[in-house]
Design a protein around this motif. Sequence first.
Motif, PDB file in Angstrom:
ATOM      1  N   LEU A 263       0.725  -1.223   0.033  1.00 13.33           N
ATOM      2  CA  LEU A 263       0.011  -0.135   0.110  1.00 13.33           C
ATOM      3  C   LEU A 263       0.884   1.178   0.043  1.00 13.33           C
ATOM      4  N   ALA A 264       2.006   1.198   0.647  1.00 14.69           N
ATOM      5  CA  ALA A 264       3.147   2.316   0.647  1.00 14.69           C
ATOM      6  C   ALA A 264       3.345   2.465  -0.724  1.00 14.69           C
ATOM      7  N   LYS A 265       3.666   1.429  -1.244  1.00 10.31           N
ATOM      8  CA  LYS A 265       4.367   1.557  -2.475  1.00 10.31           C
ATOM      9  C   LYS A 265       3.398   2.093  -3.779  1.00 10.31           C
ATOM     10  N   VAL A 266       2.086   1.713  -3.511  1.00  7.42           N
ATOM     11  CA  VAL A 266       1.164   2.398  -4.613  1.00  7.42           C
ATOM     12  C   VAL A 266       0.810   3.853  -4.208  1.00  7.42           C
ATOM     13  N   GLY A 267       1.334   4.282  -2.828  1.00  8.94           N
ATOM     14  CA  GLY A 267       0.767   5.827  -2.494  1.00  8.94           C
ATOM     15  C   GLY A 267      -0.399   5.570  -1.563  1.00  8.94           C
ATOM     16  N   LEU A 268      -0.751   4.738  -1.069  1.00 16.73           N
ATOM     17  CA  LEU A 268      -2.113   4.652  -0.120  1.00 16.73           C
ATOM     18  C   LEU A 268      -1.652   4.459   1.229  1.00 16.73           C
ATOM     19  N   ALA A 269      -0.474   4.815   1.723  1.00 15.11           N
ATOM     20  CA  ALA A 269      -0.108   4.362   3.344  1.00 15.11           C
ATOM     21  C   ALA A 269      -1.106   5.341   4.022  1.00 15.11           C
ATOM     22  N   GLY A 270      -1.508   4.853   5.132  1.00 14.07           N
ATOM     23  CA  GLY A 270      -2.160   5.875   5.973  1.00 14.07           C
ATOM     24  C   GLY A 270      -3.787   5.341   5.681  1.00 14.07           C
ATOM     25  N   LEU A 271      -4.136   4.815   4.862  1.00 14.99           N
ATOM     26  CA  LEU A 271      -5.493   4.591   4.511  1.00 14.99           C
ATOM     27  C   LEU A 271      -5.995   3.311   4.651  1.00 14.99           C
ATOM     28  N   GLU A 272      -5.069   2.426   5.437  1.00 16.37           N
ATOM     29  CA  GLU A 272      -5.203   0.879   5.437  1.00 16.37           C
ATOM     30  C   GLU A 272      -6.789   0.512   6.225  1.00 16.37           C
ATOM     31  N   ASP A 273      -7.244   1.471   7.123  1.00 22.18           N
ATOM     32  CA  ASP A 273      -8.343   0.902   7.620  1.00 22.18           C
ATOM     33  C   ASP A 273      -9.732   1.789   7.044  1.00 22.18           C
ATOM     34  N   ALA A 274      -9.551   2.589   6.170  1.00 23.61           N
ATOM     35  CA  ALA A 274     -10.778   2.989   5.242  1.00 23.61           C
ATOM     36  C   ALA A 274     -11.447   1.945   4.655  1.00 23.61           C
ATOM     37  N   ALA A 275     -12.840   2.157   4.158  1.00 20.80           N
ATOM     38  CA  ALA A 275     -13.345   1.291   3.541  1.00 20.80           C
ATOM     39  C   ALA A 275     -12.967   1.719   2.051  1.00 20.80           C
ATOM     40  N   ALA A 276     -12.952   0.629   1.473  1.00 18.47           N
ATOM     41  CA  ALA A 276     -12.489   0.742  -0.110  1.00 18.47           C
ATOM     42  C   ALA A 276     -13.444   1.555  -0.904  1.00 18.47           C
ATOM     43  N   GLN A 277     -14.811   1.736  -0.875  1.00 19.52           N
ATOM     44  CA  GLN A 277     -15.658   2.623  -1.437  1.00 19.52           C
ATOM     45  C   GLN A 277     -15.507   4.136  -0.931  1.00 19.52           C
ATOM     46  N   SER A 278     -14.777   4.419   0.286  1.00 18.49           N
ATOM     47  CA  SER A 278     -14.799   5.690   0.565  1.00 18.49           C
ATOM     48  C   SER A 278     -13.726   6.433  -0.150  1.00 18.49           C
TER      49      SER A 278
ATOM     50  N   GLN B 189      -8.891   4.319  -5.906  1.00 17.78           N
ATOM     51  CA  GLN B 189      -9.543   3.065  -6.131  1.00 17.78           C
ATOM     52  C   GLN B 189      -8.496   2.310  -7.185  1.00 17.78           C
ATOM     53  N   ARG B 190      -8.279   2.975  -7.961  1.00 22.18           N
ATOM     54  CA  ARG B 190      -7.622   2.449  -9.048  1.00 22.18           C
ATOM     55  C   ARG B 190      -6.427   1.991  -8.513  1.00 22.18           C
ATOM     56  N   LEU B 191      -5.658   2.737  -7.933  1.00 21.62           N
ATOM     57  CA  LEU B 191      -4.316   2.262  -7.146  1.00 21.62           C
ATOM     58  C   LEU B 191      -4.522   1.247  -6.275  1.00 21.62           C
ATOM     59  N   LEU B 192      -5.536   1.000  -5.643  1.00 16.63           N
ATOM     60  CA  LEU B 192      -5.804  -0.006  -4.623  1.00 16.63           C
ATOM     61  C   LEU B 192      -5.931  -1.426  -5.610  1.00 16.63           C
ATOM     62  N   GLU B 193      -6.637  -1.254  -6.448  1.00 17.39           N
ATOM     63  CA  GLU B 193      -6.820  -2.366  -7.462  1.00 17.39           C
ATOM     64  C   GLU B 193      -5.502  -2.868  -7.860  1.00 17.39           C
ATOM     65  N   ILE B 194      -4.688  -2.024  -8.081  1.00 17.38           N
ATOM     66  CA  ILE B 194      -3.047  -2.290  -8.679  1.00 17.38           C
ATOM     67  C   ILE B 194      -2.561  -3.174  -7.422  1.00 17.38           C
ATOM     68  N   ALA B 195      -2.641  -2.643  -6.276  1.00 17.93           N
ATOM     69  CA  ALA B 195      -1.942  -3.083  -5.137  1.00 17.93           C
ATOM     70  C   ALA B 195      -2.626  -4.479  -4.674  1.00 17.93           C
ATOM     71  N   ARG B 196      -3.629  -4.617  -4.832  1.00 21.90           N
ATOM     72  CA  ARG B 196      -4.722  -6.022  -4.550  1.00 21.90           C
ATOM     73  C   ARG B 196      -4.042  -7.130  -5.679  1.00 21.90           C
ATOM     74  N   ALA B 197      -3.796  -6.697  -6.919  1.00 23.25           N
ATOM     75  CA  ALA B 197      -3.345  -7.481  -7.947  1.00 23.25           C
ATOM     76  C   ALA B 197      -1.813  -7.969  -7.824  1.00 23.25           C
TER      77      ALA B 197
END
Lengths: 324, 296, 259
Positions: C137-152, C158-166
């Motif tokens: 998550l830190a790598k794709v630039g989403l550090a600090g958002l770990e506990d947020a709901a994906a839809q928020s 969200q696109r970055l999160l999809e990449i992290a998930r993949a």
Amino acid sequence: MRPERLKAIAIVFGLLAAAPLFLPNRYYVYIFNRGFANALAVIGLVILFGMGGQISLGHIAFFTLGAYTSAIFSVRLGWPSAAAVLAGVALASIWGAFLSVPAFKLSGPFLSICTVAFGEVVRLLTINLVSLTNGPYGFYGIPSLILFGRRIGSEKAWYFLLWSLLVFAILAAARLKRSYIGRALAAIREDETAAEVMGINVRAMKTLAFVCAAFCAGLAGALYAHMSGFLSPESFTGEQSFSLFSMTVVGGQESVLGGVAAGVALTLLPELMRFLQEYYIMIFSLIVLLIVLLPLESMMERAKMWMAGLAREGGKVPWGRCSK
Amino acid sequence: MNLATFIQLLVGGISIGALYALPALGISLIWNAAGVFNFANGEFVMISSYLMYSMLVGRKMPFLAALPITLCIMFFLGVATEKTIVYTLRRQNASPVKALVSFIALSIFLRNAARFVWGTAPRTIPNPFGAKPIEMLPEVFIMPHALWILGISLLMMAGLLVLFRWTKIGVAMRATTQNRTVAALMGVNTNRMVSLVFGLSSMVAALAGALSGAVFFITLEMSVMFGLKAFTSNIIGGFGNPLGAIVGGLLLGVVETLGASFVSSHYKDVITFSLLLFFLLFRPKGLFKLEIAEKL
Amino acid sequence: MGAVLQVRGLSKSFGGIVALRDVSLHAEEKEVLAIIGPNGSGKTTLLNVITGVYRPDAGGVWLNGEQLVGLTPAQICIKGVARTFQNIRLFKRLTVLDNVMIGQHHRFGAGLARVLLASRASRGEEAEFEVEARALLAKVGLAGLEDAAAQSLPYAKQRLLEIARALAAAPKALLLDEPAAGMNSEEIVHLEALVRSLREEGLTVIMIEHVMDLVREVADRVVVLNYGAKIAEGSFAEIEADPEVIEAYLGKGAGSCSA
């Protein structure tokens, strides 16, 4: 989990452990036991429906399978009661695995009708296989459970047995929920295709969820058989399936503790309030309808904000200003 | 079995099938209009049967007066269901599971409410069509209620067809079911249209309930039976295809009646269950449905 | 030839509509292959066939020489092909961290019994994967958002999160379906850097994209599809000058305009 919440839960469970010492008579202990058995079955539904999103509306069938199998094995075949209970649980779990096969293809109303049909078939079998089940007259004379050489006969003994099993089941289910398996179930509930593409074996996970649910209900049923000593097809109807389902919904679906609390409370309520007994299913259905339709989450949120506003400003906060 | 018996059974089966086809049509209409499965459809059938009982037996009203009153009441019950439950679900943008759970709860509630009002004893109403068989062809005796049921049901279905095909409001309803957003943009009051579809669907189910008093006992369990058979009809005909639902219902009635006479009447419901399971597991799209690929 | 992912002679039609016609392409190690083409040219269908969502009518897909056609989507993911979706398909109500850890699913090995008993192995595995997921998550630039709901999350995140998930599935080949759709220019620059760093780590990236700036910046090679068939292949400069490509995008007679 926050420490104060943990403490509160520990206190509740401690009080429950000591409850039979305070309860006025054996009847109350007995209703608690029934509540615990239901709660055990509800834990299975929390895994299947709450975590995995698969609706089972014939769930009492697994309870029935566990109960009748255990009764038949111990009475007709003369097995030791503990072994008969295991046989009941095993058979229920196997049927759970079978019932997951339609869930590979079907979802929503289609799957739920399938589970209704399964529940009806099991109910009709218990009525019609008279030579095995004694049909509508009911199955009498089921021996009480003997566990490690000890006879579980009194209500209090059952209370402690069921209570400790329940604690185990709660821990196990909570661990499952927070594990990779629980996450996979949640993924299937949210978006099956995406779950599959992310490398989750959806079929295997559905089977696992159905087996877990059938296991819990089968165990509850098998124990119930030996606890009450008597089984009647009338206590295992579609309405019972619905009442297990409502307990799950009332408890918040995904919450193991919520399901257990709802399972115990909704079993006690109609027993304690006699006048409810005729209508409790009607009341349950109304409660479920309200829970589903009322925007509870946003109401809670607003209430929380309001409280926070009160604490911060130390005074009145108009409703309109709570939502930012 | 000779030809005359066969024709008798066939006509009987088709008329029973018409009773299944009506609520099946209702399920199909609602599925298209609101995207929900009305789990409580069987309860709507049952309640209208009990309403007929109360009016015919309790108040000694004539059949021709009781029927329109029942249909009216059930129409408004359908609208009320839409205005309360379906509208709320739509406003919350609720998940299909949530919608299903609320309809399951509604069906259980209605069944128990009916028990509260009418009790558990089976009820009967006098057969309004007379009990004397008519000799249609030589050796072929048909019960008058079979013909009446068939006639009235077909009339109702034809009426709906005319409504949906050739009236402005019917076109507006079809537009709403196909694409709500576009329909709203074209000036259709889509909320009212969905309510109307619910009312109509509940009314056709009610017709089945009102007519079935001539054939069946009125019991609480009939809701489960009708719900299951209407669902099976839809599965056979392809879910969401109204004509398919009607054909599926008629087919189910015939297969059931013939099966019961060839094998044994004990296995009547087993036939339905087997058909249902067969179609669910091996042909869930039914007989007449095109496959639509999911967009990723 | 060091092709990680090889597609040969792939055809797929729906009813009478041909979505893919004899498409062949390959992607090598440490390579970013961009697939471009007008809407409806079969790009997403190609991705769906590669990941096993659809079965091709003809042709095959190989990952490091191993045939993928006939496997389920889950099996293909486990073999090492992970993807994102054009219309974001995150597990919306779950947290950002859970979404990534679902991507890691097939790499867990504890089994039911160990999970239920909360054995040391199971807890250790869980903790290890959580550390890895947070790092992703830190790598794709989403550090600090770990506990947020994906839809928020906002759309681009969200696109970055999809990449992290993949990425959490530890793939050999990563397929991105229009990763820059709905991103602003600043976010696209961030995405460019991310794709480059993935390539440096040795990943094979196949990317469907409409945003030509991104394709120009990161793609080593470009394949152009039109009406389900491959019409051109080469570097971005070559593709840009190809008259057939220009025609596909702009229509007949457009060749005289400056592209």
